[in-house]
Design a protein around this motif. Structure first.
Motif, PDB file in Angstrom:
ATOM      1  N   GLY A 187       0.800  -1.213   0.000  1.00 22.84           N
ATOM      2  CA  GLY A 187       0.000   0.000   0.000  1.00 22.84           C
ATOM      3  C   GLY A 187       0.833   1.263   0.000  1.00 22.84           C
ATOM      4  O   GLY A 187       2.067   1.240  -0.050  1.00 22.84           O
ATOM      5  N   GLU A 188       0.139   2.398   0.092  1.00 24.74           N
ATOM      6  CA  GLU A 188       0.781   3.708  -0.059  1.00 24.74           C
ATOM      7  C   GLU A 188       1.023   4.416   1.265  1.00 24.74           C
ATOM      8  O   GLU A 188       1.519   5.548   1.282  1.00 24.74           O
ATOM      9  CB  GLU A 188      -0.088   4.592  -0.956  1.00 24.74           C
ATOM     10  N   ASP A 189       0.703   3.765   2.376  1.00 27.02           N
ATOM     11  CA  ASP A 189       0.845   4.420   3.681  1.00 27.02           C
ATOM     12  C   ASP A 189       2.167   4.083   4.361  1.00 27.02           C
ATOM     13  O   ASP A 189       2.382   4.465   5.512  1.00 27.02           O
ATOM     14  CB  ASP A 189      -0.323   4.020   4.587  1.00 27.02           C
ATOM     15  N   VAL A 190       3.038   3.345   3.661  1.00 26.35           N
ATOM     16  CA  VAL A 190       4.354   2.978   4.182  1.00 26.35           C
ATOM     17  C   VAL A 190       5.415   3.381   3.172  1.00 26.35           C
ATOM     18  O   VAL A 190       5.104   3.786   2.049  1.00 26.35           O
ATOM     19  CB  VAL A 190       4.431   1.464   4.473  1.00 26.35           C
ATOM     20  N   HIS A 191       6.679   3.252   3.577  1.00 26.00           N
ATOM     21  CA  HIS A 191       7.794   3.637   2.715  1.00 26.00           C
ATOM     22  C   HIS A 191       8.508   2.383   2.216  1.00 26.00           C
ATOM     23  O   HIS A 191       8.483   1.331   2.861  1.00 26.00           O
ATOM     24  CB  HIS A 191       8.782   4.515   3.489  1.00 26.00           C
ATOM     25  N   TYR A 192       9.185   2.518   1.062  1.00 25.65           N
ATOM     26  CA  TYR A 192       9.868   1.384   0.457  1.00 25.65           C
ATOM     27  C   TYR A 192      11.327   1.728   0.173  1.00 25.65           C
ATOM     28  O   TYR A 192      11.635   2.813  -0.334  1.00 25.65           O
ATOM     29  CB  TYR A 192       9.175   0.984  -0.853  1.00 25.65           C
ATOM     30  N   LEU A 193      12.185   0.806   0.542  1.00 27.24           N
ATOM     31  CA  LEU A 193      13.600   0.884   0.195  1.00 27.24           C
ATOM     32  C   LEU A 193      13.843  -0.242  -0.799  1.00 27.24           C
ATOM     33  O   LEU A 193      13.978  -1.412  -0.430  1.00 27.24           O
ATOM     34  CB  LEU A 193      14.474   0.714   1.444  1.00 27.24           C
TER      35      LEU A 193
END
Length: 361
Positions: free
Chosen positions: A59-65
């Motif tokens: 989803g879009e409510d977390v960050h991605y590395l």
């Protein structure tokens, strides 16, 4: 409130049908659902480390590395200040990041102790010691995994035991169709078909159960899988009652659990043992070895082989199947036992551990 960052290495989401991949997928999905709450109540931002093609999967409510496999070796230098790094599996290639304050390591098992030959074992042990040395906190997926690790390694870190959840596949089974050519009633085994799974004993056991049928699903491409296939072919020339399946989908696996008479798992070495609990979710009798974590996970709800000898195993299956058929209420007891291993409860315990670590408790 100062923002706190938690980074979770969920790289195995690329292999969702492997135990660690399923674990990372379930952990990531359920943590992401709590992202808004964690931000508002605790000032926590969630970051997930994963392959680039999986960006956005939670989803879009977390960050991605997003890190390509070829560049993972550079991660320790990445200038991201992290309050807590969680590596949910002990074989992560990520070393301690320079800008990480605390690190939590989840230990699933130390099966390499029993699987590696004398030549390869010292190197495997050195790698594992380095991984433990990078951690500030650990958790184990079973009491057995904890006791086994501490018996072989000098671990003096704060610890907890957090059991895995097990997905309830019963709804999925209602939309699935069994593979063609199977008998109406059969015993069932599914695994990676590695030597430690001890599946060759099931093939030998079926010589003493000619009236029963056995379906075996898994990966037949390994050396052990190929030998097992040859063993089954030889067995079936005399008594055709073993059915090997490959490339079973998640839906087909659910349908096999739903249709089988019982699930058989004579494994020599397990840190947890996911398939037996999946079968229990369907109220199916489960037969296990008494080794490693299996008695802890199966509890009083499972049946056990005291001796891993084909004829004795067959006798146990015959006797306990008759007892199970005579007592229909046992199916509900199995479902209740399996319900203890719940993903929501599992992730709630990880969240509480995160908060305790961040707050110095």
């Amino acid at each position: 409130m100062r923002t706190k960052k938690i980074l979770i290495d969920v790289y195995p989401v690329s292999t969702p049908f492997v135990g660690v991949g399923e674990f990372c997928k379930q952990l990531g999905e359920r943590l992401a659902r709590r992202a808004t709450e964690l931000r508002a109540r605790h000032g926590i931002e969630l970051y997930f480390m994963l392959p680039p093609r999986f960006k956005g999967c939670f989803g879009e409510d977390v960050h991605y590395l997003c890190v390509p496999p070829s560049l993972r070796w550079m991660l320790p230098l990445f200038p991201l200040r992290v309050d807590l790094l969680h590596t949910p599996y002990q074989y992560s290639r990520v070393r301690r990041l320079l800008f990480t304050r605390r690190q939590l390591l989840t230990i699933h098992d130390i099966n390499f102790i029993y699987e590696k030959g004398k030549r390869k074992l010292p190197k495997a042990m050195r790698k594992f010691r380095r991984k433990i040395g990078q951690a500030d906190y650990v958790n184990y997926i079973s009491r057995f995994a904890c006791e086994d690790t501490e018996k072989h390694f000098d671990v003096h870190l704060p610890k907890r035991v957090i059991y895995n959840g097990v997905t309830d596949l019963s709804a999925l089974s209602q939309r699935a169709v069994l593979p063609e050519g199977l008998p109406d009633h059969f015993l069932f085994h599914i695994s990676s078909l590695q030597p430690k799974k001890n599946v060759h004993l099931l093939v030998e056991m079926m010589k003493h159960l000619p009236e029963q049928h056995l379906v075996i699903a898994g990966n037949w491409n390994s050396d052990y899988g190929k030998k097992l296939r040859q063993q089954i072919d030889a067995h079936n020339r005399a008594n055709h009652n073993i059915y090997p399946l490959s490339n079973v989908s998640e839906a087909e696996k659910a349908a096999l659990y739903a249709a089988c008479r019982a699930f058989l798992f004579p494994s020599l070495c397990e840190g947890f043992g996911l398939p037996p609990v999946e079968a229990m979710r369907f109220g199916k009798p489960v037969f296990l070895s008494k080794l490693t974590s299996l008695p802890e996970i199966g509890g009083a709800a499972a049946f056990y082989w005291e001796m891993l000898e084909p004829e004795a195993m067959a006798a146990v299956v015959k006797k306990q199947l008759a007892a199970f058929d005579a007592s229909p209420s046992q199916a509900e007891r199995l479902k209740q036992h399996a319900a203890r291993f719940d993903w929501e409860r599992c992730v709630e315990e990880y969240l509480q551990y995160y908060l305790d670590i961040l707050n110095g408790r």
